[in-house]
Design a protein around this motif. Structure first.
Motif, mmCIF file in Angstrom:
data_model
loop_
_atom_site.group_PDB
_atom_site.id
_atom_site.type_symbol
_atom_site.label_atom_id
_atom_site.label_comp_id
_atom_site.label_asym_id
_atom_site.label_seq_id
_atom_site.Cartn_x
_atom_site.Cartn_y
_atom_site.Cartn_z
ATOM 1 N N SER A 143 43.872 34.617 43.010
ATOM 2 C CA SER A 143 44.220 33.878 44.226
ATOM 3 C C SER A 143 45.691 34.055 44.611
ATOM 4 O O SER A 143 46.102 33.671 45.709
ATOM 5 N N LEU A 144 46.496 34.630 43.721
ATOM 6 C CA LEU A 144 47.926 34.815 43.966
ATOM 7 C C LEU A 144 48.270 36.228 44.444
ATOM 8 O O LEU A 144 49.376 36.479 44.909
ATOM 9 N N VAL A 145 47.316 37.140 44.308
ATOM 10 C CA VAL A 145 47.591 38.559 44.547
ATOM 11 C C VAL A 145 48.115 38.811 45.956
ATOM 12 O O VAL A 145 49.101 39.533 46.159
ATOM 13 N N LYS A 146 47.481 38.219 46.962
ATOM 14 C CA LYS A 146 47.876 38.475 48.347
ATOM 15 C C LYS A 146 49.240 37.863 48.681
ATOM 16 O O LYS A 146 49.900 38.300 49.627
ATOM 17 N N ASN A 149 51.481 40.720 47.298
ATOM 18 C CA ASN A 149 51.383 41.955 48.084
ATOM 19 C C ASN A 149 50.321 41.769 49.163
ATOM 20 O O ASN A 149 49.137 42.027 48.931
ATOM 21 N N PRO A 150 50.722 41.331 50.365
ATOM 22 C CA PRO A 150 49.756 41.039 51.426
ATOM 23 C C PRO A 150 48.946 42.244 51.891
ATOM 24 O O PRO A 150 47.865 42.086 52.471
ATOM 25 N N THR A 151 49.443 43.466 51.658
ATOM 26 C CA THR A 151 48.765 44.655 52.176
ATOM 27 C C THR A 151 47.848 45.331 51.156
ATOM 28 O O THR A 151 47.164 46.290 51.490
ATOM 29 N N ILE A 152 47.819 44.849 49.928
ATOM 30 C CA ILE A 152 47.018 45.505 48.896
ATOM 31 C C ILE A 152 45.524 45.326 49.178
ATOM 32 O O ILE A 152 45.092 44.311 49.718
ATOM 33 N N HIS A 153 44.742 46.344 48.863
ATOM 34 C CA HIS A 153 43.286 46.234 48.917
ATOM 35 C C HIS A 153 42.826 45.585 47.607
ATOM 36 O O HIS A 153 43.009 46.152 46.532
ATOM 37 N N LEU A 154 42.232 44.414 47.715
ATOM 38 C CA LEU A 154 41.876 43.612 46.540
ATOM 39 C C LEU A 154 40.385 43.678 46.266
ATOM 40 O O LEU A 154 39.560 43.337 47.127
ATOM 41 N N ILE A 171 28.242 32.715 45.886
ATOM 42 C CA ILE A 171 29.494 32.444 45.171
ATOM 43 C C ILE A 171 30.469 33.616 45.344
ATOM 44 O O ILE A 171 31.683 33.417 45.502
ATOM 45 N N ALA A 172 29.949 34.832 45.346
ATOM 46 C CA ALA A 172 30.805 36.000 45.548
ATOM 47 C C ALA A 172 31.423 35.985 46.944
ATOM 48 O O ALA A 172 32.599 36.325 47.111
ATOM 49 N N ARG A 173 30.644 35.588 47.949
ATOM 50 C CA ARG A 173 31.171 35.513 49.322
ATOM 51 C C ARG A 173 32.295 34.472 49.414
ATOM 52 O O ARG A 173 33.297 34.684 50.105
ATOM 53 N N LYS A 174 32.126 33.356 48.728
ATOM 54 C CA LYS A 174 33.173 32.340 48.719
ATOM 55 C C LYS A 174 34.461 32.884 48.102
ATOM 56 O O LYS A 174 35.563 32.622 48.594
ATOM 57 N N SER A 175 34.329 33.647 47.020
ATOM 58 C CA SER A 175 35.491 34.262 46.382
ATOM 59 C C SER A 175 36.128 35.294 47.303
ATOM 60 O O SER A 175 37.362 35.403 47.381
ATOM 61 N N LEU A 176 35.306 36.054 48.005
ATOM 62 C CA LEU A 176 35.791 37.055 48.950
ATOM 63 C C LEU A 176 36.702 36.423 49.994
ATOM 64 O O LEU A 176 37.801 36.905 50.275
ATOM 65 N N ILE A 177 36.244 35.302 50.560
ATOM 66 C CA ILE A 177 36.991 34.616 51.613
ATOM 67 C C ILE A 177 38.226 33.921 51.053
ATOM 68 O O ILE A 177 39.333 34.062 51.564
ATOM 69 N N LYS A 178 38.028 33.179 49.976
ATOM 70 C CA LYS A 178 39.123 32.389 49.400
ATOM 71 C C LYS A 178 40.298 33.260 48.965
ATOM 72 O O LYS A 178 41.467 32.907 49.168
ATOM 73 N N ASN A 179 39.980 34.413 48.361
ATOM 74 C CA ASN A 179 41.032 35.260 47.799
ATOM 75 C C ASN A 179 41.458 36.393 48.727
ATOM 76 O O ASN A 179 42.257 37.244 48.325
ATOM 77 N N GLN A 180 40.910 36.401 49.955
ATOM 78 C CA GLN A 180 41.234 37.436 50.948
ATOM 79 C C GLN A 180 40.981 38.833 50.383
ATOM 80 O O GLN A 180 41.768 39.767 50.583
ATOM 81 N N ALA A 181 39.875 38.960 49.680
ATOM 82 C CA ALA A 181 39.533 40.225 49.040
ATOM 83 C C ALA A 181 38.806 41.146 50.015
ATOM 84 O O ALA A 181 38.197 40.708 50.990
ATOM 85 N N ASP A 182 38.862 42.441 49.727
ATOM 86 C CA ASP A 182 38.095 43.426 50.490
ATOM 87 C C ASP A 182 36.662 43.499 49.959
ATOM 88 O O ASP A 182 35.731 43.805 50.713
ATOM 89 N N LEU A 183 36.513 43.231 48.671
ATOM 90 C CA LEU A 183 35.225 43.424 48.005
ATOM 91 C C LEU A 183 35.178 42.571 46.750
ATOM 92 O O LEU A 183 36.157 42.493 46.007
ATOM 93 N N ILE A 184 34.030 41.936 46.536
ATOM 94 C CA ILE A 184 33.760 41.249 45.269
ATOM 95 C C ILE A 184 32.496 41.862 44.676
ATOM 96 O O ILE A 184 31.467 41.985 45.356
ATOM 97 N N ILE A 185 32.579 42.248 43.415
ATOM 98 C CA ILE A 185 31.423 42.816 42.718
ATOM 99 C C ILE A 185 30.796 41.707 41.895
ATOM 100 O O ILE A 185 31.405 41.180 40.963
ATOM 101 N N ALA A 186 29.571 41.332 42.276
ATOM 102 C CA ALA A 186 28.886 40.193 41.666
ATOM 103 C C ALA A 186 27.967 40.674 40.543
ATOM 104 O O ALA A 186 27.194 41.625 40.714
ATOM 105 N N ASN A 187 28.059 40.016 39.387
ATOM 106 C CA ASN A 187 27.266 40.372 38.204
ATOM 107 C C ASN A 187 26.598 39.136 37.633
ATOM 108 O O ASN A 187 27.138 38.035 37.713
#
Length: 229
Positions: A143-146, A149-154, A171-187
């Motif tokens: 949650s701190l990554v952005k 580095n706001p421009t990093i692909h997470l 749950i993966a979609r929630k993480s995607l939005i919350k952490n401003q990620a490009d992709l979450i890999i759900a397992n």
């Protein structure tokens, strides 16, 4: 591209001989790193001492860490210099604060006092029949990554155990939005074995499923190549 990969699992010390850890081997991170290196990318792998690691390579640097705080320090230092972060490390959600006998806890009128204590002996005594271990929550580093580095692909990972695919995706979609990620890999842990690793790539506009660690690495490579196009 310059890519930062995390793999393995953190270990949180209780005393000098005991710790809380997890079963992550780092095998997936190793395969991902090898795939990226073979495609000509420059990779820094942040991992743990016991995790599996790739062979030495001119475009590979490795940083070993032990616990969540180590990871926090190294990530904050390194993230700003990379274009992509693949955060596959299994990071401890809690870290030990203090361990004491049950009798001490029962005699206390204020449990919060134990959160301000520390065990000073190198090895905590094992004379008590029952010990109580106090834990505190660790920072959610993803949650701190952005902020760093706001421009990093997470790219992050979400692991759950024995849940429906619909819930896993939710749950993966929630993480995607919350952490401003490009992709979450759900397992789901129940669908991971030596020869199988069912995973769902969750992005804003699409879902894709793969069945092995090698397929995860190859599809990740496709996604990363697209970022650079």
């Amino acid at each position: 591209m310059k890519i930062l990969v995390t793999s393995g699992g953190t270990s949180e010390a209780i005393d000098s001989v005991r710790s809380i850890t997890n079963h992550s081997t780092g095998r997936l991170g190793k395969i991902i790193t090898e795939t990226l290196l073979a495609a000509g990318h420059e990779v820094c792998l942040i991992t743990t001492k016991r995790a599996l690691k790739p062979e030495a390579h001119p475009n590979l640097s490795i940083r070993e860490i032990n616990n969540t705080n180590d990871l926090l320090v190294v990530m904050q230092e390194r993230v700003k210099d990379y274009q992509v972060l693949i955060h596959s490390m299994a990071v401890s959600d809690y870290t030990p604060v203090y361990m004491t006998g049950l009798d001490d806890v029962q005699a206390s009128s204020n449990l919060e006092e134990f959160l301000n204590k520390q065990n000073h002996q190198a090895k905590i005594s094992s004379t008590d029949e029952v010990q109580v271990l106090f834990l505190k929550k660790t920072p959610k580093i993803i949650s701190l990554v952005k902020e760093w580095n706001p421009t990093i692909h997470l790219i992050g990972f979400k692991l759950l155990v024995d849940v429906s695919e619909e819930y896993l995706i939710e749950i993966a979609r929630k993480s995607l939005i919350k952490n401003q990620a490009d992709l979450i890999i759900a397992n789901d842990l129940t669908q991971i074995s030596a020869n199988q690793h069912h995973a769902i790539f969750v992005e804003k506009e699409q879902l894709q499923s793969v069945q092995t660690k090698e397929e995860i690495a190859n599809l990740l490579l496709e996604k990363i190549q697209a970022y650079d196009s």
